[in-house]
Scaffold this active site. Structure first.
Site, PDB file in Angstrom:
ATOM      1  CB  CYS A   2      40.300  56.827   0.292  1.00 33.00           C
ATOM      2  SG  CYS A   2      40.520  58.499  -0.303  1.00 33.00           S
ATOM      3  NE  ARG A  27      42.848  52.099   2.696  1.00 34.57           N
ATOM      4  CZ  ARG A  27      43.667  51.327   1.994  1.00 34.57           C
ATOM      5  NH1 ARG A  27      44.344  50.392   2.590  1.00 34.57           N
ATOM      6  NH2 ARG A  27      43.786  51.487   0.697  1.00 34.57           N
ATOM      7  CD1 TRP A  75      45.973  61.262   3.089  1.00 38.18           C
ATOM      8  CD2 TRP A  75      46.091  61.274   0.861  1.00 38.18           C
ATOM      9  NE1 TRP A  75      47.174  61.832   2.729  1.00 38.18           N
ATOM     10  CE2 TRP A  75      47.278  61.852   1.372  1.00 38.18           C
ATOM     11  CE3 TRP A  75      45.941  61.180  -0.518  1.00 38.18           C
ATOM     12  CZ2 TRP A  75      48.306  62.314   0.549  1.00 38.18           C
ATOM     13  CZ3 TRP A  75      46.965  61.648  -1.339  1.00 38.18           C
ATOM     14  CH2 TRP A  75      48.130  62.205  -0.792  1.00 38.18           C
ATOM     15  CG  ASN A 101      41.269  53.686  -2.011  1.00 39.29           C
ATOM     16  OD1 ASN A 101      41.970  54.692  -2.114  1.00 39.29           O
ATOM     17  ND2 ASN A 101      41.757  52.492  -1.773  1.00 39.29           N
ATOM     18  N   GLY A 102      40.855  55.858  -4.782  1.00 40.93           N
ATOM     19  CA  GLY A 102      41.638  55.829  -6.014  1.00 40.93           C
ATOM     20  C   GLY A 102      41.549  57.170  -6.733  1.00 40.93           C
ATOM     21  CD  GLU A 487      62.640  54.582   8.677  1.00 39.21           C
ATOM     22  OE1 GLU A 487      62.571  55.062   7.544  1.00 39.21           O
ATOM     23  OE2 GLU A 487      61.639  54.286   9.349  1.00 39.21           O
ATOM     24  CE  LYS A 491      59.148  56.441  10.737  1.00 34.61           C
ATOM     25  NZ  LYS A 491      59.411  55.497   9.701  1.00 34.61           N
ATOM     26  CD  GLU A 494      56.673  58.985   8.843  1.00 33.26           C
ATOM     27  OE1 GLU A 494      55.885  58.943   7.904  1.00 33.26           O
ATOM     28  OE2 GLU A 494      57.372  58.019   9.169  1.00 33.26           O
ATOM     29  CG  HIS A 510      82.026  67.035   0.211  1.00 33.46           C
ATOM     30  ND1 HIS A 510      83.250  67.387  -0.305  1.00 33.46           N
ATOM     31  CD2 HIS A 510      82.170  65.762   0.679  1.00 33.46           C
ATOM     32  CE1 HIS A 510      84.092  66.376  -0.186  1.00 33.46           C
ATOM     33  NE2 HIS A 510      83.465  65.381   0.428  1.00 33.46           N
ATOM     34  CE  LYS A 609      51.413  51.556   8.224  1.00 29.20           C
ATOM     35  NZ  LYS A 609      52.728  51.977   8.743  1.00 29.20           N
TER      36      LYS A 609
HETATM   37  O1  M6R Z   1      53.370  50.380   2.272  1.00 27.17           O
HETATM   38  P1  M6R Z   1      54.697  50.830   1.758  1.00 27.17           P
HETATM   39  O2  M6R Z   1      55.834  50.231   2.499  1.00 27.17           O
HETATM   40  O3  M6R Z   1      54.845  50.649   0.280  1.00 27.17           O
HETATM   41  O4  M6R Z   1      54.728  52.388   2.035  1.00 27.17           O
HETATM   42  C1  M6R Z   1      55.782  53.190   1.599  1.00 27.17           C
HETATM   43  C2  M6R Z   1      55.750  54.537   2.259  1.00 27.17           C
HETATM   44  O5  M6R Z   1      54.569  55.209   1.947  1.00 27.17           O
HETATM   45  C3  M6R Z   1      55.882  54.425   3.782  1.00 27.17           C
HETATM   46  O6  M6R Z   1      57.018  53.724   4.148  1.00 27.17           O
HETATM   47  C4  M6R Z   1      55.934  55.835   4.416  1.00 27.17           C
HETATM   48  O7  M6R Z   1      57.117  56.470   4.055  1.00 27.17           O
HETATM   49  C5  M6R Z   1      55.785  55.736   5.936  1.00 27.17           C
HETATM   50  N1  M6R Z   1      54.877  56.734   6.402  1.00 27.17           N
HETATM   51  C6  M6R Z   1      57.049  55.938   6.662  1.00 27.17           C
HETATM   52  O8  M6R Z   1      56.896  55.883   8.037  1.00 27.17           O
END
Ligand code: M6R
Length: 614
Positions: A2, A27, A75, A101-102, A487, A491, A494, A510, A609
């Site tokens: 948010c 956000r 969000w 926000n929260g 990673e 990517k 998501e 395994h 984000k």
């Molecule tokens: O702001 P942060 O690095 O703490 O965020 C952690 C994760 O939420 C963030 O890396 C998330 O996994 C991304 N969407 C990955 O691309």
């Protein structure tokens, strides 16, 4: 998660708030809304499900006259994304409107109590409880909005950054924070407030970061006043923002994600600048020399992070163990916080977070600090909560990352961890000055090497067409390439919504090898390192079972080139520096697959984000 924004001044309130919402859309983008306070005693609230552009369409024929206002991009946590769950929320008498926000953890108890006093609720949100509570206290005590907000927040358990406006008091916005970010911008006869400084950086560079437990009283024609919940006045500490407006725009790229991938030579250069000097002879990261004893004597390092930052953390483990010979554990912050961890004053806890606001990481920091550990933070957003909650730390300096899928922050985090490991190794004498200089000189070449990797762009774009409709992917790597595989898979998941699994290549036999068939492509990260021969066997195992292989290899590779279906060659680098180089083609591959599928890569579904809720 948010985003909130507010404005009071002589500018066009609606335009400023909408522009601010667009900046904060990273956000959350489940719904958006705006409350406009009119000098003639009207308080208009407009809100809709969906993105900010939907709100703009909705507002086209509305009364937008205003002298102050607040706005929100959501969000969803409590209640599905819908018009009525969108913020701002009105109080019972529609005299107050509030954005939040929260999460209010005790909202149920408060809601039941307010219902008994005759309050009716129109949404499923925790937020509506807060605005009703403020109004209830204000009416009952016949007090000011500020006093009602302070009293209400004393009853609240949870996380919040809020802003409230009042119909009969158009010259004031009251805002407050606890565990969710809030910053006030001070302009010429105008004030801004927002979850981060991006909505107002083009209007003012003067910002005040509100702290936990503080209430900001923003009033036209008066200086900003900040008080505690107990009404004790705090010093207003004005900071100068270093952000520029061009960093917040796409600069000719179709998406922030692509811009941020292509920015990496430049962001890595900024990240390295001043930390690797004298041609690589000296490597030093902030906070290590000032805390020499801690880094010299610590018995163990624990790294906490989430998501992509956790993948960087895992690389941090390999780097610190290799270079400094200190045992390192890596924990998901969300697990660490509830795991009854064993922490001592001989431990160093490193917290990594791009946003500096991730709720689980913040909670992990507080626990580690409470148990006596020295806590060091690695973050990107200057002035965010994590740098303030940690005892020492450093920034990755890669500039604002807007795309929800982290790219340049990941390579920046890995770069900082590499330089941190070298700084600690220097201090503890676990590497010779010659070894440090050798690696330092290679670090200085990284921006150019990444530039070279980016030349694969067109090839990767064409390659992506072959695999766009695959339903599952495997990403495999060993040693330093294993976190890169994790990673790469994250990517792809998501932004393209394709199921992808990152796995240590040797673990395949395994179990997961049973999945291999012609329908299951494998992306194998196989640079020329000390495990090269081993991964060649893994490549052969996949091929022998009819799997299609995209391999990331070192330039000049001849062996894997003859087995894999496609190879992407990257420049040679010392083993510990390969993750930065090999992760870039994976970022591009995910980007193009998602684009081919017509997905919104900058705002993938269900994500935000900055994850400021549990
Ligand atoms: O702001 P942060 O690095 O703490 O965020 C952690 C994760 O939420 C963030 O890396 C998330 O996994 C991304 N969407 C990955 O691309």
């Amino acid at each position: 998660m948010c985003g909130i924004v507010g404005y009071i001044g002589n500018g066009n309130v609606y335009d400023i708030l909408i522009k601010g919402l667009h900046r904060l859309e990273y956000r959350g983008y489940d719904s958006a809304g705006i409350a406009l306070v009119n000098p003639n005693g009207r308080l208009n609230v407009y809100k809709t499900k969906g993105k900010v552009e939907n709100l703009e369409a909705f507002c086209q024929d509305k009364d937008l006259e205003a002298c102050a206002g607040i706005a929100h991009t959501r969000w969803a946590t409590h209640g599905e994304p819908s018009d009525c769950n969108a913020h701002p929320h009105f109080s019972e008498d529609r005299n107050l409107a509030l954005v939040h926000n929260g999460t209010i953890e005790n909202y149920k108890v408060l809601k039941d109590a307010l219902s008994q006093h005759g309050c009716t609720f129109h949404s499923e949100t925790d937020t509506e409880v807060l605005v009703q509570l403020i109004e209830y206290i204000k009416t009952k005590n016949s007090c000011s909005l500020v006093d009602a907000v302070r009293e209400a927040l004393k009853q609240v358990v949870g996380a919040y950054a809020i802003a409230v406006v009042e119909k009969d008091n158009p010259d004031q916005i009251v805002a407050a924070r606890m565990s969710s970010p809030l910053v006030v911008g001070i302009g010429q006869n105008e004030f801004f407030l927002a979850s981060d400084a991006t909505p107002f950086v083009e209007y003012t560079k003067e910002a005040v970061y509100i702290k936990d437990g503080e209430v900001a009283i923003i009033e036209r024609g008066k200086p900003l006043k900040v008080v505690s919940l107990e009404n004790k006045e705090s010093k207003v500490d004005v900071k100068t923002l270093e952000m520029s407006i061009s960093q917040l725009e796409k600069g000719g790229y179709p998406h922030f994600m692509l811009k941020e991938i292509f920015e990496q030579p430049h962001t890595l250069h900024d990240c390295i600048r001043g930390r690797v000097v004298d041609g690589g002879h000296r490597v030093m990261v902030n906070g290590v020399n000032d805390n020499k004893d801690k880094f010299k004597e610590c018995k163990r390092i624990i790294i906490v992070a989430c998501g992509t930052s956790w993948h960087a953390a895992l690389l941090g483990k390999y780097l610190i163990q290799d270079m400094c010979r200190i045992p390192v554990e890596v924990e998901y912050a969300s697990e660490f916080r509830y795991s009854n961890p064993v922490i001592t004053k001989d431990d160093i806890v490193i917290a990594i977070s791009q946003s500096g606001e991730t709720a689980d990481t913040l909670a992990a920091i507080k626990i580690a600090r409470g148990m006596g550990a020295f806590v060091y933070g690695i973050s990107n957003v200057v002035g965010s909560s994590i740098p303030r909650e940690t005892m020492s730390g450093t920034y990755i300096h890669v500039g604002p990352e807007i795309g929800v899928a982290s790219t340049k922050a990941f390579t920046g985090q890995v770069m900082v961890l590499t330089m941190l490991a070298l700084s600690i190794a220097n201090l503890r004498g676990t590497m010779t000055p010659e070894q440090i200089e050798e690696l330092g000189s290679h670090i200085l070449q990284i921006p150019d090497k990444v530039e070279q990797v980016l030349k694969l762009n067109n090839r990767i774009e064409r390659l992506s067409l072959i695999y766009t409709y695959a339903r599952n992917f495997l990403y495999l790597g060993r040693g330093y390439s294993y976190p890169v595989a994790l990673e790469g898979a994250l990517k792809l998941k998501e932004i393209s919504y394709i199921h992808a699994e990152g796995y240590p290549a040797a673990e395949m036999k395994h179990g997961p090898i049973a999945l291999i068939d012609a329908e299951m492509p494998s992306v194998i990260i196989a640079p020329n390192d000390h495990l090269y021969e081993k991964i060649v066997s893994n490549v052969q195992q996949v091929k022998a079972r009819g799997g299609n292989i995209i391999a990331i290899v070192t330039e000049g590779d001849t062996v894997i080139k003859n087995i894999a279906d496609h190879v992407l060659e990257v420049p040679e680098m010392p083993e510990c520096l390969t993750p930065i180089i090999t992760s870039v083609p994976l970022q591009l591959l995910s980007y193009y697959i998602a684009i081919n599928k017509g997905k919104n890569v900058d705002m993938p579904r269900n994500l935000a984000k900055s994850v400021t809720v549990e």
